[in-house]
Scaffold this active site. Structure first.
Site, PDB file in Angstrom:
ATOM      1  N   HIS A   1       0.557   3.620   1.554  1.00  0.00           N
ATOM      2  CA  HIS A   1       1.002   2.493   2.397  1.00  0.00           C
ATOM      3  C   HIS A   1       2.050   1.642   1.699  1.00  0.00           C
ATOM      4  CE1 HIS A   1      -2.011   0.496  -0.182  1.00  0.00           C
ATOM      5  NE2 HIS A   1      -1.332  -0.606   0.053  1.00  0.00           N
TER       6      HIS A   1
ATOM      7  N   HIS B   1      -0.851 -11.793  -5.375  1.00  0.00           N
ATOM      8  CA  HIS B   1      -2.076 -11.263  -4.748  1.00  0.00           C
ATOM      9  C   HIS B   1      -2.874 -10.434  -5.749  1.00  0.00           C
ATOM     10  CE1 HIS B   1       0.390  -7.656  -4.336  1.00  0.00           C
ATOM     11  NE2 HIS B   1      -0.508  -6.996  -3.640  1.00  0.00           N
TER      12      HIS B   1
HETATM   13  O1  LIG Z   1      -5.867  -0.173  -1.454  1.00  0.00           O
HETATM   14  C1  LIG Z   1      -5.320  -0.780  -2.358  1.00  0.00           C
HETATM   15  O2  LIG Z   1      -5.255  -0.289  -3.477  1.00  0.00           O
HETATM   16  C2  LIG Z   1      -4.672  -2.155  -2.148  1.00  0.00           C
HETATM   17  C3  LIG Z   1      -4.365  -2.505  -0.710  1.00  0.00           C
HETATM   18  C4  LIG Z   1      -3.568  -3.810  -0.598  1.00  0.00           C
HETATM   19  C5  LIG Z   1      -4.139  -4.978  -0.068  1.00  0.00           C
HETATM   20  C6  LIG Z   1      -3.398  -6.163   0.019  1.00  0.00           C
HETATM   21  C7  LIG Z   1      -2.073  -6.226  -0.399  1.00  0.00           C
HETATM   22  C8  LIG Z   1      -1.471  -5.077  -0.933  1.00  0.00           C
HETATM   23  O3  LIG Z   1      -0.191  -5.070  -1.413  1.00  0.00           O
HETATM   24  C9  LIG Z   1      -2.225  -3.868  -0.997  1.00  0.00           C
HETATM   25  O4  LIG Z   1      -1.595  -2.753  -1.482  1.00  0.00           O
HETATM   26 FE   LIG Z   2       0.231  -3.142  -2.459  1.00  0.00          FE
END
Ligand SMILES: O=C(O)CCc1cccc(O)c1O
Ligand SMILES: [Fe+2]
Length: 312
Positions: A115, A179
């Site tokens: 993603h 984050h």
């Molecule tokens: O599944 C993961 O390792 C993290 C998922 C994920 C959540 C919030 C912000 C992000 O940028 C992100 O990548």
């Molecule tokens: Fe991320």
């Protein structure tokens, strides 16, 4: 050559654990406008700087950064699956250019991307195949990290390469800002999690679902006193965006990796993709940047920002 830059946060919690409808509508409007600008620009090539989150890259062989001549989306968090339309020949040329310019770049002829790459590609183009693309994955999640100055130099060398092409190029950076989602750390993990971090490619659907559920659960309490993770840091994010707008990119050479992790969260280092993107644009000439949006969004575990830039 003409060039357009967009850097934006990604978050798989968008659409899964949303903030209020007013904020969702604001972000939708910002992304719709950004996508319309991309459509009007009609890129002939997209150079995307993206992180990976233990989907394509693991500690059995963890590169600081890697160019892909072929890339397959793992389709995590219900992102688009399938093969990206990578310009393999140009990606290889870029790799050689980087090597000739003292960047010890890694090369993959078949890379899985997650993603962190595909969400932004889809949001900006509606697809993984609409335009030819070259992915450069920058390690932003799996410490240790090379210094920020190395990322700036990588971006510079990419920009020099792009300047020599007779193409309309869209440069994308994706991730950040502040984050800290619940991503395990190798040194602090039990043996089975270490095994996953070292060679956890192609997890079972159950394992993937468990991971996604863990992220969603974290989003439900993020920023509250129940939450163990480092909270969002709007002041850090605003200062970082200001730095990019100022054009004084060499200030990133002073960035202290441990300090950023402590102040803004471990995954803040996804802004390395923004540093590379801006350094690439700056290598072409002076630029003009604008902040399209910023808001700390706990539900999404994201200091959520969108920034655009073009040559001045
Ligand atoms: O599944 C993961 O390792 C993290 C998922 C994920 C959540 C919030 C912000 C992000 O940028 C992100 O990548
Ligand atoms: Fe991320």
């Amino acid at each position: 050559m003409s060039i357009m830059l967009k850097c934006l946060s990604h978050t798989p919690l968008r659409g899964r654990n949303d903030p209020g409808a007013d904020v969702v509508a604001e972000v939708d409007a910002v992304l719709t406008k950004a996508r319309a600008e991309v459509e009007a620009f009609d890129p002939e090539l997209i150079l995307i700087f993206a992180p990976d989150h233990y989907n394509g890259l693991f500690y059995d062989l963890m590169p600081p950064f890697v160019v892909a001549t072929a890339a397959e989306s793992v389709g995590d968090y219900s992102t688009l699956p399938g093969t990206l339309s990578v310009d393999a020949e140009l990606a290889l040329e870029l790799t050689k250019h980087l090597m000739d310019n003292d960047l010890d770049i890694s090369l993959s002829h078949r890379l899985q991307v997650d993603h962190g790459c595909t969400q932004t590609l889809e949001e900006m183009t509606g697809s993984l195949t609409r335009y030819p693309v070259i992915p450069i994955i920058i390690n932003s999640v799996a410490p240790p990290f090379v210094p920020y100055r190395r990322i700036r130099k990588l971006g510079e060398a990419v920009g020099q390469f792009l300047a020599g092409l007779n193409k309309r190029v869209l440069i994308l950076g994706t991730g950040g800002l502040s984050h800290e989602p619940p991503v395990p750390l190798l040194a602090e993990s039990p043996a089975e999690v270490q095994e996953f971090l070292i060679c956890g490619r192609n997890p079972t659907p159950e394992a993937r679902a468990a991971r996604e559920a863990r992220t969603i659960a974290a989003g439900k309490i993020y920023g509250s006193e129940l939450c163990q993770q480092t909270p969002l840091n709007a002041a850090w994010d605003e200062a970082f965006i200001e730095l990019l707008l100022s054009g004084e990119l060499d200030q990133v050479d002073e960035f202290d990796i441990q300090q950023i992790s402590a102040e803004a969260g471990r995954s803040t280092h996804e802004v390395r993709t923004w540093v590379a993107a801006f350094a690439a644009l700056a290598a072409v000439g002076p630029y003009q940047a604008r902040k399209d949006y910023y808001r700390p969004i706990n539900e999404w575990i994201a200091g959520y920002g969108v920034v655009s830039a073009t040559p001045a």
